[in-house]
Every structure is written in structure tokens, then in C-alpha cells.
Design a protein around this motif. Sequence first.
Motif, short mmCIF file in Angstrom:
data_model
loop_
_atom_site.label_atom_id
_atom_site.label_comp_id
_atom_site.label_asym_id
_atom_site.label_seq_id
_atom_site.Cartn_x
_atom_site.Cartn_y
_atom_site.Cartn_z
N ASP A 1 -6.27 0.22 0.48
CA ASP A 1 -6.12 -0.07 -0.94
C ASP A 1 -4.98 -1.08 -1.10
OD1 ASP A 1 -5.71 -0.04 -3.63
OD2 ASP A 1 -5.62 2.15 -3.86
N PRO A 2 -5.20 -2.28 -1.71
CA PRO A 2 -4.15 -3.29 -1.80
C PRO A 2 -2.89 -2.78 -2.49
CG PRO A 2 -6.26 -4.12 -2.62
CD PRO A 2 -6.48 -2.70 -2.31
N LYS A 3 -3.06 -1.80 -3.42
CA LYS A 3 -1.87 -1.24 -4.13
C LYS A 3 -0.93 -0.57 -3.14
CE LYS A 3 -3.93 -0.28 -8.55
NZ LYS A 3 -4.61 0.79 -9.27
N LEU A 4 -1.56 0.20 -2.20
CA LEU A 4 -0.75 0.88 -1.18
C LEU A 4 0.00 -0.14 -0.34
CD1 LEU A 4 -2.89 3.78 0.39
CD2 LEU A 4 -0.91 3.99 -1.09
N VAL A 5 -0.72 -1.24 0.05
CA VAL A 5 -0.15 -2.29 0.91
C VAL A 5 1.06 -2.91 0.18
CG1 VAL A 5 -0.61 -4.48 2.12
CG2 VAL A 5 -2.39 -2.71 1.99
N GLN A 6 0.92 -3.11 -1.15
CA GLN A 6 2.00 -3.70 -1.94
C GLN A 6 3.28 -2.86 -1.85
OE1 GLN A 6 2.43 -6.68 -3.35
NE2 GLN A 6 0.41 -7.12 -2.43
N PHE A 7 3.09 -1.53 -1.86
CA PHE A 7 4.27 -0.63 -1.72
C PHE A 7 4.98 -0.89 -0.41
CE2 PHE A 7 2.28 2.10 -5.02
CZ PHE A 7 3.40 2.29 -5.81
N GLY A 8 4.17 -1.03 0.68
CA GLY A 8 4.74 -1.29 2.01
C GLY A 8 5.54 -2.59 2.02
N LEU A 9 4.99 -3.61 1.33
CA LEU A 9 5.68 -4.90 1.31
C LEU A 9 6.98 -4.81 0.52
CD1 LEU A 9 2.62 -7.28 0.79
CD2 LEU A 9 3.72 -6.63 2.92
#
Length: 487
Positions: free
Chosen positions: A114-122
Motif C-alpha cells: 500500500d503506497p500509504k504504508l510506504v510513505q510512512f517508511g519514507l
Amino acid sequence: MRNSLKIKSGIFLAVLLIATVSFLGFLILRGIKNDQEKRQETYLREQSNIASVYVEQTILAESNGQVDWYEEEPIYQRLGPQIAMRLGTITGMHIFLYNDKGEKIGSSGFGSFDPKLVQFGLQNKIAYKTAGDMFYYVAPLKNGLLGAVGFVYSLQESNYFYHTILNLFLQFGIVVIILSFLISYFYFYPITNGILRLKEATEQIEQGKYITHPPLKRSDELGKLSQGVYSMSQQIEQNIITMKQEQAKLNMAVKKLKQLEKQQKVFIGNITHEFKTPLSVILAYMDLLEMYRDDPTLVDDARENIKKEAERLYHLVEKVLHLASVEKYDFEIQQEKIESSEILAELCERMRGKAQKFDVDLKCDLRQASVWMDKESFYLIFINLLDNAIKYNVQGGSILLTSEVKENTLNIKLQDTGIGIPLEAIDKIFEPFYTVNKDRAKSSGGTGLGLALVKQLVERQQGTIVFHSEHGHGTEVCLTFPLYDGK
Ligand code: ATP
Ligand code: MG
């Protein structure tokens, strides 16, 4: 209604046990869930650290230590697929690698995050979510500057464990329901049954059917309650019996009182009549004497009749007074040791004059005996009986007075050869003012009070009196008195 207590106790126990099991189950399952999540998190954090170190080491090794982490890093971009595959082999999970723009640069399997999850990581944050049996976990690489790493962790095993425990609790819940009914049947049944039997017993008592034994035989509180109900039933029964007896006595007393009242009225009526008769005779003679003062025959006649009526009045007053005193004044009776034969012989002598006047022979045959009684009463009894035996005798008749001792009793018999008493009158002769033949009684001065007085006196001395007679064939009076026992 009958089973309500049993059902209630069963339901109560079932609800209690189910609530306990549910609460325990809830706590245990929540504990398991929390523990699993904590373990997952720790494990994935460790794995993300390993991945981070591995990525950094690989990039450093490739660039011979000449890397600027704040610049665009093409090595990472180039080695991404290779590193992802290696990390997938090391961790045993699907690994996804993203660059600092959130673009996937390598993966050990298919699909994406999920891109939202990836954004958190970034943004240098850890993020995760669960979808079905899969747990998606994203962690930053080099504080998000390099990009992010994503792990796909299978929850199948832990979910299986969780559902196994849940099923265990559900099965346990069903067992608990069955168990609670069984327990309530075997444990509560005797108790509820006992309570129902006690209830039935109290209902019986309420309807006046008293119990003959305790409804329950137990050694606990119910047993004591049962004993209490039984004692209460006995007590009530006893009280009711006593009450009924008291009521019967009261009814008898009321009946007796009414009878007495009636007798008293008759008695007063008779007294009035008996007093009026001689008085009216006397008054009539007084009137005649006033009118014919000089008539010598009338004067003689009046003197004789006035004397006769006055004597009759005197006799009547004396008897009424005797009777009244016997009925009222108990304390006037003074008991003492008396020699019956002496008194009876003396009385025979005293009455002999009257007997001769009536041309009746009087004989005595007496045994010596001592009795404990009132002397005056003894005199009155036999004066009256001898008087009757003389008055109601026939010319040339005889009287025999005998006495004998049998066991502890003095038996006295008075036989006469007089006119006797008709059978139907025998029961009435003790009634005040009763006379078999009014004319005969009147001519001999009788008022019908003698035997009423005799009966009272005899009974007061614990004696008995019985008349045996046949009309025209004389009379026999039998009396008994207890002998003096020396005390
Ligand atoms: P009172 O005793 O008051 O002078 P009374 O003798 O007539 O009068 P009771 O002694 O009470 O009265 O006796 C009741 C009645 O019983 C008598 O009137 C008489 O009819 C009958 N009676 C009693 N004793 C004898 C007897 N020995 N023989 C026949 N009749 C008797
Ligand atoms: Mg008499």
C-alpha cells in the motif's frame, strides 16, 4: 411453578459458569493476541534492522566506502532486485525495497505494498497493517533517506493457534453448559426438592392437615428447618386441640349456665307460689275473723289452719335457707371424724315419736364405722330420708335402717314399706319442689325441697345416693360414703 426453582438454579449456574468461562476466555485470547502482536513487532523490527544493515553494507562494499547517503544513490537502485532476493532468502519472508521516492526497486515475490504504508517508511516511521492472513510491515532504510523496506509476514500459524484456542474455549463452553445442568441436577436437585417438600408441608399445615414426621431427614440447615416446621406443626395441632377442648368446655359451661338460669327461674316461681299459698290462706282467715268475730267455730278453725299454714311457712323458709346455704357457702362445711352408727341410732330414736304417730315401725341394724364428714350435713341427710320414709309410708308399715362396711366404703340402706315412687318420677324426685302427689305432700307438710337438699349434701361429702322403688311396693334408698382413712 413446581420446577421453577430447579430451572432457575440450573440457569443461574449455567449463566455463572458461562460468564466465568467467557471472561477467562476473553482475557486469555486477548493475552495471546497481544503477545503474538508484540512478538511479530519485535521480530519484524529485528528483521528490518538486519535488512537495513545488510543494505548499507552491500552499498558500502560496492562503492568501496565512497558513498554520500544524501545524494541520489544509483548503486542502491541497481542492486535493489538482488538485495531483495537475498534478504528474502535470509528472512524467509517476501521483501519489497523502495527508493526515497516510494518507487519499488526490488522484491523477492509478486505484488506490492500500500503506497500509504510506504510513505510512512519514507518519513522515518514504522507502519504496518493486517490483511487476511498477511501482515504488511514497512520500516525506513537509513532514516528514510535511502528509501524503505517492506516485509510480508504470514499470520497463518499464529491465526491458526488463536482459532484453535478460541475453538477450545467454545467447546469448553458447551461442556460447561452441560456440566452446569448436570451439577444443578445432582447437587441442587436434592436441595430444591427439599425446599419444595417443605413448601408442600407448610401448605398442608395451612389446610389443617398436620404432619406426623419431619418432611426432610438431613443434618444441614434444611434438616433443621424441616425439624422446625414439624415442631411448629405439632405445636399448632396441640394448640388447636386445646382450643377445641376449651371451646367444648365453654359450650358445656354456657349450656349448664342456661340450664341453671332456667332452673333458677323455675325455683323462684315455685318459691313464690309456695310462699303465697299459706299466706293467702292466713289472710283469708284474717278477713273472715274480722267479719265474724263472734263465731266460735270459725275462731277454732282459723286458729288451727293459721297454725298449720304458719308451720308450713316456717318449714319452707327453713328448707330454702338450708338449700341456699349448701349451694353458696362451702366454708360452712366442717369435716370431722364421726361415728356413723351412733348418730344414726340417735336419729332413729329422735324420729321414733313421729313414726309412732304415723303408725310405722322403725328398726335399725347398724355396724360401727367412722366417716370423715360434716356432722350437721349427716344429720340433715338422714332426718330428711327418715322423714320421707315415715310420711310416705302406710298405716302399720315398717322402716329398716341398716349399715355395713365394704372395703373403704360405708353402705347405708333405708328400706320402707310405703307407697313407693312411680318409675317415671324416680329421676325427678331430686328436683326442688317436685312432689309425686301434691295433695299427699301438702297434707303431710311436704314442700318437695328435702331430697334436693339431701342430694347436694351427699355429693358435697363425696357420697352417692340411689333410689330403688316400685309404686305401691315400698322404697329402698342406698347411700355410700368413703370411710375415715385415718389421715
Ligand atoms: P319436704 O322434704 O320438703 O318436707 P317432700 O318430702 O315432699 O317435702 P322430698 O323429700 O324432696 O319432698 O321428696 C320429693 C318427693 O319424692 C316426695 O314428695 C314424694 O312424692 C317422693 N318420695 C320421697 N321419698 C319417698 C319415699 N320414701 N316413699 C315414697 N315417696 C317418696
Ligand atoms: Mg322430704
